[in-house]
Design a protein around this motif. Structure first.
Motif, PDB file in Angstrom:
ATOM      1  N   LYS A  57       0.822  -1.215   0.000  1.00  0.00           N
ATOM      2  CA  LYS A  57       0.000   0.000   0.000  1.00  0.00           C
ATOM      3  C   LYS A  57       0.859   1.269   0.000  1.00  0.00           C
ATOM      4  N   THR A  58       1.794   1.340   0.942  1.00  0.00           N
ATOM      5  CA  THR A  58       2.630   2.535   1.031  1.00  0.00           C
ATOM      6  C   THR A  58       3.517   2.670  -0.193  1.00  0.00           C
ATOM      7  N   SER A  59       4.033   1.557  -0.691  1.00  0.00           N
ATOM      8  CA  SER A  59       4.860   1.603  -1.903  1.00  0.00           C
ATOM      9  C   SER A  59       4.064   2.160  -3.082  1.00  0.00           C
ATOM     10  N   LEU A  60       2.790   1.814  -3.154  1.00  0.00           N
ATOM     11  CA  LEU A  60       1.955   2.341  -4.237  1.00  0.00           C
ATOM     12  C   LEU A  60       1.806   3.856  -4.102  1.00  0.00           C
ATOM     13  N   THR A  61       1.612   4.344  -2.884  1.00  0.00           N
ATOM     14  CA  THR A  61       1.510   5.797  -2.713  1.00  0.00           C
ATOM     15  C   THR A  61       2.822   6.473  -3.066  1.00  0.00           C
ATOM     16  N   TYR A  62       3.942   5.834  -2.715  1.00  0.00           N
ATOM     17  CA  TYR A  62       5.248   6.393  -3.074  1.00  0.00           C
ATOM     18  C   TYR A  62       5.414   6.484  -4.592  1.00  0.00           C
ATOM     19  N   ALA A  63       4.876   5.510  -5.296  1.00  0.00           N
ATOM     20  CA  ALA A  63       4.972   5.532  -6.762  1.00  0.00           C
ATOM     21  C   ALA A  63       4.096   6.634  -7.340  1.00  0.00           C
ATOM     22  N   ILE A  64       2.959   6.893  -6.717  1.00  0.00           N
ATOM     23  CA  ILE A  64       2.048   7.920  -7.223  1.00  0.00           C
ATOM     24  C   ILE A  64       2.612   9.325  -7.004  1.00  0.00           C
ATOM     25  N   ASN A  65       3.195   9.569  -5.819  1.00  0.00           N
ATOM     26  CA  ASN A  65       3.676  10.934  -5.570  1.00  0.00           C
ATOM     27  C   ASN A  65       5.141  11.155  -5.961  1.00  0.00           C
ATOM     28  N   GLY A  66       5.767  10.134  -6.545  1.00  0.00           N
ATOM     29  CA  GLY A  66       7.118  10.295  -7.073  1.00  0.00           C
ATOM     30  C   GLY A  66       8.234   9.984  -6.098  1.00  0.00           C
ATOM     31  N   VAL A  67       7.908   9.613  -4.851  1.00  0.00           N
ATOM     32  CA  VAL A  67       8.963   9.203  -3.913  1.00  0.00           C
ATOM     33  C   VAL A  67       9.724   8.012  -4.498  1.00  0.00           C
ATOM     34  N   ILE A  68       8.969   7.114  -5.142  1.00  0.00           N
ATOM     35  CA  ILE A  68       9.541   6.103  -6.025  1.00  0.00           C
ATOM     36  C   ILE A  68       9.338   6.610  -7.455  1.00  0.00           C
ATOM     37  N   PRO A  69      10.385   6.808  -8.232  1.00  0.00           N
ATOM     38  CA  PRO A  69      11.775   6.366  -8.048  1.00  0.00           C
ATOM     39  C   PRO A  69      12.749   7.466  -7.614  1.00  0.00           C
ATOM     40  N   HIS A  70      12.252   8.678  -7.280  1.00  0.00           N
ATOM     41  CA  HIS A  70      13.174   9.793  -7.051  1.00  0.00           C
ATOM     42  C   HIS A  70      13.922   9.719  -5.729  1.00  0.00           C
ATOM     43  N   HIS A  71      13.358   9.043  -4.717  1.00  0.00           N
ATOM     44  CA  HIS A  71      14.025   8.969  -3.415  1.00  0.00           C
ATOM     45  C   HIS A  71      14.387   7.549  -2.998  1.00  0.00           C
ATOM     46  N   TYR A  72      13.714   6.566  -3.576  1.00  0.00           N
ATOM     47  CA  TYR A  72      14.034   5.163  -3.286  1.00  0.00           C
ATOM     48  C   TYR A  72      14.535   4.500  -4.565  1.00  0.00           C
TER      49      TYR A  72
END
Length: 280
Positions: free
Chosen positions: A42-57
């Motif tokens: 769930k959290t990984s999906l939110t990270y992908a939506i807001n750009g934390v993935i791939p810009h920070h992870y």
């Protein structure tokens, strides 16, 4: 508005995919609840939506996430944050100022909002979440629920089109949780903000969301309207997700032949069910 295509991601040094071939479309004005057990992605999906993935992870990244046609892979985090406002689970790590007004001002100044707009944006954001009276309060003196509202107001002042929240009620009591979701519904219905919220409390999603997405082991298991998802309560329970008590009650009464109507998804429907049984 949001289009995710064949998205697969594995964190650096991860043993398995955190996200596994995700395909998802989220329309403008939706109120989407994302749920699942711990480690479902769930959290990984939110990270992908807001750009934390791939810009920070860092990690192995395949597929694409597009926000209004723009690929998040090629869009800077600062540009994405003007479209997507994020409220994280650990609210204390998100607040950077000591006074409520300064917290909201911080984002406005960082994004160079014209000085003539600042006062109106601050007052409107505070009013939208019902905390105008807290404007000059020390953040340290606030309750967990009040801090959540301050973080939300700070995001709203930037006027994002999408609001992304990761378990915003995890530290709140039931009454405060409902109050917070009422604010989200107001923002969705009256201000047109698209809401995406990760939430373990499926009863809240049943009452306030328009659609629910269920994840398990990095995959989307169910995606549909609230009723479509709750109707598959047996699958939810297999995954390890507790259904609303009113749903369990209506299922039990259906099994015993006492009730023949639709599965209940909220208290109002449960009340109608009980009245129909009594009247018969």
């Amino acid at each position: 508005m949001i289009k995710i295509s064949n998205l697969t991601f594995r964190y650096k040094d991860g043993r398995k995919n955190a996200l596994d071939n995700i395909n998802l479309s989220i329309n403008k004005g939706d109120f989407l609840g994302i749920t699942g057990t711990s480690g479902a992605g769930k959290t990984s999906l939110t990270y992908a939506i807001n750009g934390v993935i791939p810009h920070h992870y860092n990690g192995d990244y395949y597929g694409s996430v597009r926000i209004e046609g723009e690929d998040t892979f090629d869009t800077s985090p600062s540009a994405l944050s003007l479209k997507i406002g994020s409220v994280f689970q650990d609210i204390d790590t998100q607040l950077v100022s000591s006074v409520v007004e300064d917290e909201i001002l911080y984002g406005l100044e960082n994004f160079s909002v014209p000085a003539v707009e600042i006062e109106q944006r601050i007052s409107s954001a505070l009013e939208a979440v019902g905390i105008s009276s807290l404007r000059y309060r020390s953040i340290e003196s606030l309750s967990g629920g009040q801090k959540q509202k301050v973080a939300l107001a700070a995001i709203l002042a930037l006027r994002p089109k999408i609001l992304l929240l990761d378990e915003p009620t995890s530290e709140l009591d039931p009454e405060s949780s409902v109050q917070f979701y009422r604010i989200l519904r107001e923002l969705n219905e009256n201000h047109g903000i698209t809401i995406i919220v990760v939430e373990q409390k499926i009863m809240l999603l049943s009452e306030f969301a328009k659609n629910i997405l269920v994840m398990d082991t990095g995959k989307i298991v169910i995606n549909g309207s609230v009723r479509e998802v709750i109707d598959r309560s047996s699958l939810l329970e297999e995954i390890g997700i507790n259904c609303p008590r009113v749903t369990s009650l209506s299922n039990r009464l259906k099994e015993e032949g006492v009730y023949t109507g639709s599965v209940c998804i909220n208290v109002e429907e449960a009340e109608k069910m009980v009245r129909s049984i009594i009247d018969d």
